[in-house]
Structure formats: structure tokens, C-alpha cells
Design a protein around this motif. Sequence first.
Motif, PDB file in Angstrom:
ATOM      1  N   UNK A  19     -16.949   3.600  20.073  1.00  0.00           N
ATOM      2  CA  UNK A  19     -18.228   3.751  20.774  1.00  0.00           C
ATOM      3  C   UNK A  19     -18.121   3.436  22.266  1.00  0.00           C
ATOM      4  N   UNK A  20     -16.927   3.493  22.832  1.00  0.00           N
ATOM      5  CA  UNK A  20     -16.793   3.239  24.281  1.00  0.00           C
ATOM      6  C   UNK A  20     -17.586   4.295  25.054  1.00  0.00           C
ATOM      7  N   UNK A  21     -18.355   3.840  26.045  1.00  0.00           N
ATOM      8  CA  UNK A  21     -19.206   4.748  26.813  1.00  0.00           C
ATOM      9  C   UNK A  21     -18.415   5.890  27.444  1.00  0.00           C
ATOM     10  N   UNK A  22     -17.228   5.598  27.953  1.00  0.00           N
ATOM     11  CA  UNK A  22     -16.421   6.644  28.601  1.00  0.00           C
ATOM     12  C   UNK A  22     -16.079   7.749  27.603  1.00  0.00           C
ATOM     13  N   UNK A  64     -28.491   6.114  25.730  1.00  0.00           N
ATOM     14  CA  UNK A  64     -28.125   5.642  27.071  1.00  0.00           C
ATOM     15  C   UNK A  64     -26.899   6.384  27.605  1.00  0.00           C
ATOM     16  N   UNK A  65     -26.086   6.933  26.704  1.00  0.00           N
ATOM     17  CA  UNK A  65     -24.888   7.677  27.141  1.00  0.00           C
ATOM     18  C   UNK A  65     -25.204   9.121  27.466  1.00  0.00           C
ATOM     19  N   UNK A  66     -26.458   9.511  27.298  1.00  0.00           N
ATOM     20  CA  UNK A  66     -26.859  10.849  27.723  1.00  0.00           C
ATOM     21  C   UNK A  66     -27.017  11.867  26.611  1.00  0.00           C
ATOM     22  N   UNK A  67     -26.773  11.468  25.359  1.00  0.00           N
ATOM     23  CA  UNK A  67     -27.030  12.424  24.278  1.00  0.00           C
ATOM     24  C   UNK A  67     -28.542  12.623  24.195  1.00  0.00           C
TER      25      UNK A  67
END
Length: 418
Positions: free
Chosen positions: A66-69, A94-97
Motif C-alpha cells: 500500500x505504499x503511496x508511490x 487520498x492517492x487519487x483513485x
Amino acid sequence: MLGFRRNAQGAACLGRSTVRELLASAGTSTPAYLYDLDAIRKTAEDLETALGPEPHLAAYAMKANSAGTILRTLRAAGLGADVVSGGELALALASGFSADQILMSGVAKSDAELDQAIGAGIFAIQVESVEEIERVAARARALGRRARVSIRVNPDVAIDSHEKISTGHKYAKFGVPLADMPRAFASIDREPELLAGVGISVHIGSMMTKPEPYQRAARCVAELARARRESSTTLEYVDFGGGIGIDYGGAPAEPLAAFARAARQVMRELGVADLKLVMEPGRSLVGPHGILAANVIGTKQTATGRFLLLDAGMNDLVRPAMYGANHRVEPADWEPGPGDWRVVGPVCESSDDFGTHAIGERAPELVVIRDAGAYAFTMASEYNARPLPAELFVSDGQIVSVSASPGVTSWVERRLKA
Ligand SMILES: Cc1ncc(COP(=O)(O)O)c(C=O)c1O
């Protein structure tokens, strides 16, 4: 140059840089995870190509990593997300999905998690029991919303993998037994204002190396979908789950893209090719593209053999202790060769043991533990007051992002307050 490889001198590399160079340029101590973002992106793009122009959603099972990168890389390649908790849902958003790219799976979702999912308007909540359908309807009523739901069927299909990662047999806690599906459909149909039954899903477990069991489960879902369409106007998709295996060094596994093509074939055979195809791969997208780098603290000779003592332990990578998994451990500076060592970590448990590996006669300073991109950092713990390891993200031979280890001070501070 993608993924793990050896250069002409035999040094372990990720893409075009050696693991040593990458660690030095990040200024990070070990243990540290390193991930090849280019290889992850390429795997996702191959999957998208195999899924073709027809409607589909490849929902990355973010429990794998689940790393944001990594999440942002996969989102940019066109993937959605499969989440299993409120925390993962918050991170995915928060990651943009976008909400309509997110599925929520899991056998025991709390009311708060259901509220979060219904409130966000996600693509679908995948329900696992008739009781859960009633709970989702109650939460939708309380929120004044209509929830999109999919029923996860338990098709009673066994797969040839570790018992702890086999989920589609009749003794598993997962899914609605096939015989109860009519009752599950009926309870959705009783609440048309509150529930839209948009999907039928399955996930029979992990580490399938060939598409046949995947197709068997897919056929079960496709047959249910064909019949369901006679009476439902809301059905939009079939979801064949994840579970595509990778080669940990013992047995080859067919690529993720081959499973996608096999899924399309089942949909055509059973006359449901016009529905949206959903898949939930996790391990196969990221597993081969990560390594755990560890320093050798020392060696130990006993009457039964010789040990290589690492600064990485079962708290950093639990799969060997938990599943008996074999991750190749190799010297970073030369090719593995004759000269076996039993490789163990510093944790005070006998199961903190990575197995016996051909390292060479000389003890190395630095080793790489391979195929550690999935179910590795996400399962790490701080057991024995060991801080979580660092994570380094590599693209084109450069470190593009670093998630530092929180260090031992933060652990002491938190435990003092407990
Ligand atoms: C519901 C569900 N979907 C997808 C996955 C991803 O499986 P894999 O990483 O084997 O592809 C899992 C893994 O546990 C799961 O439980």
C-alpha cells in the motif's frame, strides 16, 4: 532494464543500478525494501493491454503493498483499487483513485467502514453473507443513500496452494455458498431503493500458477451472471478476483496477462462478454518487483551447520515464518554459488528463519531477499522493538522516493505513553 537482475560483475541490480549504489545514494541503513517502479508500471500496462478495449476494471488489491508511490503508479497506469478496510479506503481516495474505481472486500466490515464506503459512493461493496446484505441495507437506510453491492460467491473450488491462502473451499469463512446465492439475490431484490446488485464476485485464493482453477471459478460466476440477468436490470459486472501467482524461484507461473485473456475467454464462452470484467490482482503486480536488502551481522558455526545472521527478521518479512514461504536469499555482490548457509534473523523466535541458501563459501556483507514486493512490508511489525524498515522507490536506476524507517525512538515514545 527492468526488475531484479545481475550485472556483468554479478552484482545484484534493480533496473540499471546496483543495490549497493541505491542504498548508498539514499543514505539508508538496512533492512530496507527497494521497489522497481518501472517494472511495476510495465506489469500493469501489460495487464491493461490484455484486458483490451472492452469495459473492465483491474482493481489492485492494495493489501499486497500500500505504499503511496506504488498506488499512484498503478492508478496512473489505469488501475482501480480493491480495499479491505476503512484505512485502505481512505488511503486509496487520498492517492487519487476515484470512488467509482474502488471496490471494498472483506468478510467482517464494521458499520463505520460500511458508512465510509456508502458515503464515498464507491464502485461496489462486495458482500460475503446474506446477513451482511441486510446490514448494508440498514446502513444505506440510515444514510439515506443507495449502496452498490456485489455478492462474493464461494464456489467450493480448491486450489493447489498453501492452506492459509486458499479461500474458495466450503470450509473457508469467505463468500456466500453457491446454494445460498438465490437467497442472497432475493434479499437484494427486497430492497431496490437501498441496494443496487451490480456484481457477482469470486476470489478463490492466492498463488495460482496456471489459469485453469481461475477459469473454473470464473465459469461459476459467469453462469450465475447469465442466469441473474434474466431477472435483474442492475447487474453490471463479473469479478473473478485475484490470486495470480508468481515464481518465487521454485515453479514458473503464467503472467497476469494470461489470466486476463483466460477471463475474457470464459465471458465469451458463457455469453456474458458485454458485462464489465473486474479482476483484483495484488501479488502478481508487485511481488517480483521488490527486494529486501539486509546486512549480515555475523556468522555462527555449530555442530549442525553454519548460520548467516541478518539484520532483517521475521518482523520485516513474515512470509517464511507464517506460510513456510521460500524467498531466495542471495549475496548482493556476487552470483549465488556452491556453499550453503542457513539464513536467520535477529528475532527471538525459532521461526525467524529464511531457510538454507546457496550463498558461496565466503560470508557476504550484504544480501538481497528476492520477490519481496507483496505481502512483505504490509505485513511487517515492530515485534522485539524493531522499527519498521525503510522503503526505497526506484525508477530508471534512481531513487525517486524514500520512506524512512521511523526508528526506535518513536517506538519508545509510543510505548511509554501506552
Ligand atoms: C478479496 C481478495 N481479492 C484479491 C486478493 C489479491 O490476491 P493476490 O494478491 O493473490 O492477487 C485478495 C488477497 O488476499 C483478496 O482477499
